[in-house]
Write an enzyme that holds these catalytic residues in place. Structure first.
Site, short mmCIF file in Angstrom:
data_model
loop_
_atom_site.label_atom_id
_atom_site.label_comp_id
_atom_site.label_asym_id
_atom_site.label_seq_id
_atom_site.Cartn_x
_atom_site.Cartn_y
_atom_site.Cartn_z
CB SER A 109 -0.89 0.00 1.24
OG SER A 109 -1.51 1.26 1.44
CE1 TYR A 132 -6.35 4.63 -0.47
CE2 TYR A 132 -4.36 4.31 0.82
CZ TYR A 132 -5.68 4.00 0.56
OH TYR A 132 -6.33 3.07 1.33
CB THR A 158 -7.56 3.01 -3.66
OG1 THR A 158 -6.89 1.78 -3.42
CG2 THR A 158 -8.81 3.07 -2.78
CE LYS A 254 -8.88 -2.77 -2.54
NZ LYS A 254 -9.64 -1.86 -1.63
CG HIS A 278 -11.65 1.03 1.43
ND1 HIS A 278 -10.86 1.42 0.38
CD2 HIS A 278 -10.84 1.08 2.52
CE1 HIS A 278 -9.65 1.72 0.81
NE2 HIS A 278 -9.60 1.52 2.10
#
Length: 382
Positions: A109, A132, A158, A254, A278
């Site tokens: 991540s 992100y 995401t 996502k 999520h």
């Protein structure tokens, strides 16, 4: 409670709850608002029944799948999740090693606690980078270039987290990074010495992907504040399309939940989408990914790899998703609880349990390969 006494998701969750300080357990276990969507994600599978075939000769089964150009030995992967070394000092190192052992995909991540480069050294197998989108465009470009240099095969943007969800459990304990807890939260840390020993005797907590952009020493960075202050709520389809073009390889969105968005993902050149809410941690009251799966597969499944996550706790859940047309299924809390409970041995036991359940389920369904799982073998309750 011992690891060898854990046989399913609920056992791993109980073991993690005994080991973790309350605020950290609640960070994993919690969700947004009234946590309706969190509960609905698993309940959705209960409205679907499997209809098995028999006498099909299933001495051997092949549960491998190919998704976003990568072959997985089984049709589940470890979804990228944040802050893993907070749950256990091994963190992403344990997950990377376990995923490599079982021949499946894992992800690091943007809020990961080991670097992309170290993750690639641990596992040369299938890997995604969960990205992100930040207000700082320079940071976005730097992170993409770094992932490319590290040898990451697939980018996963995401798109459902442009602002933080209302996670009230974290508010009650004052959970933030670094720790800035209220009295109730601090008390929970004091009564869980095994976690504290692991925390204090290993290297300092860090967020390597963001280390040049966030000062961890100048006060607490709450997760909610990270989402609210650093991520860009103006992110648009044009931004996503530019990222797809700049990356020039396997690219996945996502957090897709509507047919319209799935079609748009195809139009901008994505090679995969993950249906996801999520884990119920963002928009409470939203629909489950499993409930949306059939209509999205019907709309775009012949043009893009459709995956899903959310609420998966059993091999039979995976079989139902595959039967509806998912190419692979993401696991989140399913491996985070055993990670928190026992580190790499815990993640390995969880993946072995899931692998065994999928293999057993395929045999009982009369299927020797994932391609034989179809909607013919499903019935939905009214």
């Amino acid at each position: 409670m011992r690891l060898q006494d854990c046989y399913n998701f609920h056992d791993f969750r109980r073991m993690a709850k005994r080991r973790l300080p309350g605020p950290i357990f609640d960070y994993i276990d919690g969700a947004a608002d009234d946590e309706v969507t969190y509960r609905r994600n698993t309940a959705a599978f209960e409205n679907c029944d499997l209809v098995p075939d028999v006498l099909r000769g299933v001495a051997e089964v092949d549960m491998s799948v190919t998704v976003m150009g990568q072959k997985l030995a089984m049709p589940v992967y470890c979804s990228p999740t944040a802050l893993q070394r907070l749950f256990h000092h091994q963190g992403e190192r344990a997950v990377a090693a376990a995923a490599a052992k079982y021949g499946t995909m894992f992800g690091v991540s943007s809020l990961g606690t080991i670097s992309l480069e170290e993750a690639r050294q641990i596992s040369s197998g299938p890997q995604v980078y969960q990205f992100y989108f930040h207000k700082d465009r320079g940071l976005n470009r730097e992170m993409m270039a770094r992932a490319k240099t590290a040898g990451v095969q697939a980018m996963m943007l995401t798109v459902d987290s442009i602002t933080g969800g209302n996670r009230e459990r974290d508010k009650r304990t004052g959970f933030s990074i670094p720790f800035k807890l209220n009295l109730a939260g601090m008390t929970q840390f004091a009564i869980k010495p095994s976690w504290a020993i692991g925390w204090l005797t290993h290297e300092r907590f860090a967020l390597p992907q963001l280390e040049n952009h966030i000062k961890m020493d100048g006060g607490a960075l709450s997760i909610s504040r990270y989402f609210t202050e650093m991520l860009d709520p103006s992110m648009s389809w044009n931004d996503a399309a530019e990222m797809v073009q700049a990356w020039g390889g396997q690219f996945c969105l996502k957090g897709i939940m509507s047919v319209e968005d799935a079609k748009r993902a195809v139009e901008i050149g994505c090679t995969g989408i993950v249906l996801s809410n999520h884990g119920g941690r963002q928009l409470d009251g939203s629909r489950s990914a499993f409930d949306q799966l059939a209509e999205i597969v019907d709309a775009v499944g012949d043009r893009i790899d459709v995956m899903m996550d959310g609420g998966v706790q059993r091999g039979t859940h995976v079989l139902k998703a595959l039967s509806l047309g998912a190419k692979a299924v993401g696991l989140g809390r399913y491996y985070l609880f055993p990670l928190a409970a026992a580190g790499q041995p815990g993640v390995e036991r969880a993946l072995e349990t899931m692998r065994t359940e999928i293999e057993r389920g395929m045999k009982l369904m009369g299927c020797t390969s994932v391609s034989q799982l179809t909607r013919r073998n499903l019935r939905f309750r009214g």
